[in-house]
Scaffold this motif. Structure first.
Motif, PDB file in Angstrom:
ATOM      1  N   GLY A   1     -44.767   9.479 171.377  1.00 35.73           N
ATOM      2  CA  GLY A   1     -43.889   8.486 172.149  1.00 35.73           C
ATOM      3  C   GLY A   1     -43.741   7.110 171.368  1.00 35.73           C
ATOM      4  O   GLY A   1     -44.161   7.161 170.170  1.00 35.73           O
ATOM      5  N   VAL A   2     -43.152   6.245 171.903  1.00 31.79           N
ATOM      6  CA  VAL A   2     -43.116   5.057 171.085  1.00 31.79           C
ATOM      7  C   VAL A   2     -43.220   4.104 172.352  1.00 31.79           C
ATOM      8  O   VAL A   2     -42.488   4.251 173.343  1.00 31.79           O
ATOM      9  N   THR A   3     -44.266   2.967 171.973  1.00 29.31           N
ATOM     10  CA  THR A   3     -44.349   1.969 173.041  1.00 29.31           C
ATOM     11  C   THR A   3     -43.722   0.515 172.352  1.00 29.31           C
ATOM     12  O   THR A   3     -43.590   0.516 171.129  1.00 29.31           O
TER      13      THR A   3
ATOM     14  N   MET B   1     -43.415  -6.095 169.163  1.00 34.49           N
ATOM     15  CA  MET B   1     -43.186  -4.774 168.107  1.00 34.49           C
ATOM     16  C   MET B   1     -42.920  -3.490 168.815  1.00 34.49           C
ATOM     17  O   MET B   1     -43.685  -3.256 169.800  1.00 34.49           O
ATOM     18  N   ALA B   2     -42.543  -2.606 168.007  1.00 34.16           N
ATOM     19  CA  ALA B   2     -42.384  -1.251 168.547  1.00 34.16           C
ATOM     20  C   ALA B   2     -43.805  -0.754 167.908  1.00 34.16           C
ATOM     21  O   ALA B   2     -44.012  -0.803 166.602  1.00 34.16           O
ATOM     22  N   ALA B   3     -44.437   0.483 168.378  1.00 36.53           N
ATOM     23  CA  ALA B   3     -45.673   1.028 167.896  1.00 36.53           C
ATOM     24  C   ALA B   3     -45.729   2.547 168.506  1.00 36.53           C
ATOM     25  O   ALA B   3     -45.803   2.479 169.754  1.00 36.53           O
ATOM     26  N   SER B   4     -45.705   3.483 167.547  1.00 34.94           N
ATOM     27  CA  SER B   4     -45.887   4.872 167.957  1.00 34.94           C
ATOM     28  C   SER B   4     -47.262   5.297 167.646  1.00 34.94           C
ATOM     29  O   SER B   4     -47.467   6.541 168.161  1.00 34.94           O
ATOM     30  N   SER B   5     -48.081   4.414 167.556  1.00 34.57           N
ATOM     31  CA  SER B   5     -49.588   4.778 167.385  1.00 34.57           C
ATOM     32  C   SER B   5     -50.489   4.668 168.871  1.00 34.57           C
ATOM     33  O   SER B   5     -51.478   4.716 168.774  1.00 34.57           O
ATOM     34  N   PHE B   6     -49.782   4.527 169.886  1.00 41.53           N
ATOM     35  CA  PHE B   6     -50.443   4.428 171.285  1.00 41.53           C
ATOM     36  C   PHE B   6     -51.119   5.798 171.475  1.00 41.53           C
ATOM     37  O   PHE B   6     -50.648   6.766 171.420  1.00 41.53           O
TER      38      PHE B   6
ATOM     39  N   VAL C   1     -53.513   0.892 170.271  1.00 40.77           N
ATOM     40  CA  VAL C   1     -52.635   0.939 169.080  1.00 40.77           C
ATOM     41  C   VAL C   1     -53.148   0.671 167.788  1.00 40.77           C
ATOM     42  O   VAL C   1     -53.910  -0.225 167.818  1.00 40.77           O
ATOM     43  N   CYS C   2     -52.537   1.286 166.850  1.00 37.43           N
ATOM     44  CA  CYS C   2     -52.883   0.913 165.278  1.00 37.43           C
ATOM     45  C   CYS C   2     -51.774   0.120 164.905  1.00 37.43           C
ATOM     46  O   CYS C   2     -50.686   0.391 164.875  1.00 37.43           O
ATOM     47  N   VAL C   3     -52.102  -1.031 164.000  1.00 37.19           N
ATOM     48  CA  VAL C   3     -51.374  -2.143 163.611  1.00 37.19           C
ATOM     49  C   VAL C   3     -51.471  -2.188 162.182  1.00 37.19           C
ATOM     50  O   VAL C   3     -52.778  -2.443 161.827  1.00 37.19           O
ATOM     51  N   GLN C   4     -50.509  -2.199 161.346  1.00 34.23           N
ATOM     52  CA  GLN C   4     -50.584  -2.646 159.964  1.00 34.23           C
ATOM     53  C   GLN C   4     -51.055  -3.697 159.546  1.00 34.23           C
ATOM     54  O   GLN C   4     -50.728  -4.916 160.381  1.00 34.23           O
ATOM     55  N   ASP C   5     -52.153  -3.910 158.618  1.00 33.32           N
ATOM     56  CA  ASP C   5     -52.572  -5.085 158.348  1.00 33.32           C
ATOM     57  C   ASP C   5     -51.359  -6.086 157.880  1.00 33.32           C
ATOM     58  O   ASP C   5     -51.633  -7.253 157.811  1.00 33.32           O
ATOM     59  N   THR C   6     -50.322  -5.626 157.324  1.00 32.73           N
ATOM     60  CA  THR C   6     -49.223  -6.562 157.027  1.00 32.73           C
ATOM     61  C   THR C   6     -48.273  -6.954 158.038  1.00 32.73           C
ATOM     62  O   THR C   6     -47.651  -7.920 157.750  1.00 32.73           O
ATOM     63  N   SER C   7     -48.708  -6.519 159.368  1.00 32.65           N
ATOM     64  CA  SER C   7     -48.033  -7.053 160.402  1.00 32.65           C
ATOM     65  C   SER C   7     -47.731  -8.727 160.755  1.00 32.65           C
ATOM     66  O   SER C   7     -49.032  -9.189 160.604  1.00 32.65           O
ATOM     67  N   GLU C   8     -46.751  -9.148 160.696  1.00 33.71           N
ATOM     68  CA  GLU C   8     -46.705 -10.644 160.810  1.00 33.71           C
ATOM     69  C   GLU C   8     -46.445 -10.730 162.355  1.00 33.71           C
ATOM     70  O   GLU C   8     -46.830 -11.964 162.809  1.00 33.71           O
ATOM     71  N   THR C   9     -46.294  -9.870 163.079  1.00 33.52           N
ATOM     72  CA  THR C   9     -46.105  -9.954 164.614  1.00 33.52           C
ATOM     73  C   THR C   9     -47.639  -9.933 165.302  1.00 33.52           C
ATOM     74  O   THR C   9     -47.759 -10.678 166.251  1.00 33.52           O
ATOM     75  N   TRP C  10     -48.387  -8.896 164.746  1.00 35.55           N
ATOM     76  CA  TRP C  10     -49.711  -8.792 165.630  1.00 35.55           C
ATOM     77  C   TRP C  10     -50.530  -9.999 165.637  1.00 35.55           C
ATOM     78  O   TRP C  10     -50.893 -10.455 166.647  1.00 35.55           O
TER      79      TRP C  10
ATOM     80  N   ALA D   1     -33.062  -0.037 171.363  1.00 33.77           N
ATOM     81  CA  ALA D   1     -33.927  -0.974 171.852  1.00 33.77           C
ATOM     82  C   ALA D   1     -35.273  -1.092 170.666  1.00 33.77           C
ATOM     83  O   ALA D   1     -35.619  -1.979 170.073  1.00 33.77           O
ATOM     84  N   CYS D   2     -35.722   0.185 170.216  1.00 35.10           N
ATOM     85  CA  CYS D   2     -36.851   0.479 169.599  1.00 35.10           C
ATOM     86  C   CYS D   2     -36.659   0.082 168.113  1.00 35.10           C
ATOM     87  O   CYS D   2     -37.277  -0.669 167.576  1.00 35.10           O
ATOM     88  N   ARG D   3     -35.322   0.348 167.895  1.00 33.59           N
ATOM     89  CA  ARG D   3     -34.936  -0.170 166.312  1.00 33.59           C
ATOM     90  C   ARG D   3     -34.982  -1.836 166.247  1.00 33.59           C
ATOM     91  O   ARG D   3     -35.429  -2.283 165.454  1.00 33.59           O
ATOM     92  N   SER D   4     -34.382  -2.204 167.499  1.00 31.25           N
ATOM     93  CA  SER D   4     -34.424  -3.896 167.558  1.00 31.25           C
ATOM     94  C   SER D   4     -35.654  -4.338 167.396  1.00 31.25           C
ATOM     95  O   SER D   4     -36.160  -5.492 166.738  1.00 31.25           O
ATOM     96  N   LEU D   5     -36.715  -3.707 168.193  1.00 29.06           N
ATOM     97  CA  LEU D   5     -38.173  -4.329 168.336  1.00 29.06           C
ATOM     98  C   LEU D   5     -38.847  -4.342 167.051  1.00 29.06           C
ATOM     99  O   LEU D   5     -39.990  -4.545 167.102  1.00 29.06           O
ATOM    100  N   SER D   6     -38.211  -3.296 166.070  1.00 24.39           N
ATOM    101  CA  SER D   6     -38.894  -3.158 164.860  1.00 24.39           C
ATOM    102  C   SER D   6     -38.433  -3.982 163.690  1.00 24.39           C
ATOM    103  O   SER D   6     -38.602  -3.787 162.410  1.00 24.39           O
TER     104      SER D   6
ATOM    105  N   ARG E   1     -37.575  10.582 163.139  1.00 22.12           N
ATOM    106  CA  ARG E   1     -36.401  10.303 164.022  1.00 22.12           C
ATOM    107  C   ARG E   1     -36.627  10.314 165.273  1.00 22.12           C
ATOM    108  O   ARG E   1     -37.664  10.921 165.995  1.00 22.12           O
ATOM    109  N   PHE E   2     -35.715   9.833 166.062  1.00 19.76           N
ATOM    110  CA  PHE E   2     -36.058   9.972 167.721  1.00 19.76           C
ATOM    111  C   PHE E   2     -35.364  11.247 168.030  1.00 19.76           C
ATOM    112  O   PHE E   2     -34.510  12.140 167.774  1.00 19.76           O
ATOM    113  N   ARG E   3     -36.067  11.636 169.178  1.00 19.40           N
ATOM    114  CA  ARG E   3     -35.674  13.141 169.711  1.00 19.40           C
ATOM    115  C   ARG E   3     -35.667  12.895 171.170  1.00 19.40           C
ATOM    116  O   ARG E   3     -36.519  11.947 171.812  1.00 19.40           O
TER     117      ARG E   3
END
Ligand SMILES: Cc1cc2nc3c(=O)[nH]c(=O)nc-3n(C[C@H](O)[C@H](O)[C@H](O)COP(=O)(O)O)c2cc1C
Length: 165
Positions: free
Chosen positions: A24-26, A39-44, A56-65, A86-91, A158-160
């Motif tokens: 899923g995507v959170t 931010m969007a995160a699919s690693s929930f 959730v797993c967050v990339q070290d490069t994330s400026e939002t986290w 909304a997911c695209r926008s939040l990423s 991709r989204f399904r």
């Protein structure tokens, strides 16, 4: 079987391999300095029932986290079918991530996306370094579940939609 080079900076083959696993995507969001941040995160992943923990797993490069992680409360929304825009926008790296995203806030400052399959009000419980990501373990303080609202699915980059069998 293809051998994996642990120092491969591109890791394209590994990315494609991980994309075979559907998720899923959170949206992980809160009010920071009076503004919505998220931010969007699919690693929930659901982690523990007692105490109630998710991760959730967050990339070290994330400026939002780094902005989100000090929030007293984080809103975690499991995005629903139809939330792909909304997911695209939040990423997005630039622009207003919340443009076109309808949301509510809790008293603690967590932000929740309207129409989601699940809302979890969380706080940061622990963070574990894991390669180029951090595993953020979140404690759940409150929830609102909408089991009849089908979640957005992310698979093969991709989204399904979920389909019943
Ligand atoms: C479907 C989808 C899933 C994503 N999942 C994650 C994730 O699990 N962890 C993560 O760190 N970033 C994830 N991202 C990327 C973030 O949403 C965001 O683009 C990234 O944090 C870069 O922005 P930032 O530097 O402002 O943090 C995902 C993006 C998309 C579109």
């Amino acid at each position: 079987m293809i051998e994996i080079d642990p120092f491969d900076q591109d890791a394209g083959g590994l990315r494609r391999a991980f994309a075979c696993f559907p998720s899923g995507v959170t949206a992980v969001c809160s009010i920071v300095d009076g503004e919505p941040v998220g931010m969007a995160a699919s690693s929930f992943t659901a982690v523990s029932l007692t105490p109630p923990l998710v991760s959730v797993c967050v990339q070290d490069t994330s400026e939002t986290w780094p902005r989100l992680r000090s929030s007293r409360r984080l809103g975690l929304s499991v995005l629903a079918e139809g939330h792909d825009q909304a997911c695209r926008s939040l990423s997005n790296k630039t622009g207003d991530r919340f443009a076109g995203v309808e949301w509510d806030r809790s008293r603690g400052g967590g932000i929740f996306v309207h129409g989601s399959s699940l809302w979890l009000e969380c706080s940061l419980h622990a963070e574990v370094e894991a390669g180029d990501h951090a595993i953020a373990i979140l404690q759940v303080h409150g929830l609102r579940a909408e089991p009849d609202t089908p979640p957005l699915i992310f698979h093969g980059s991709r989204f399904r939609r979920l389909a019943a069998i």
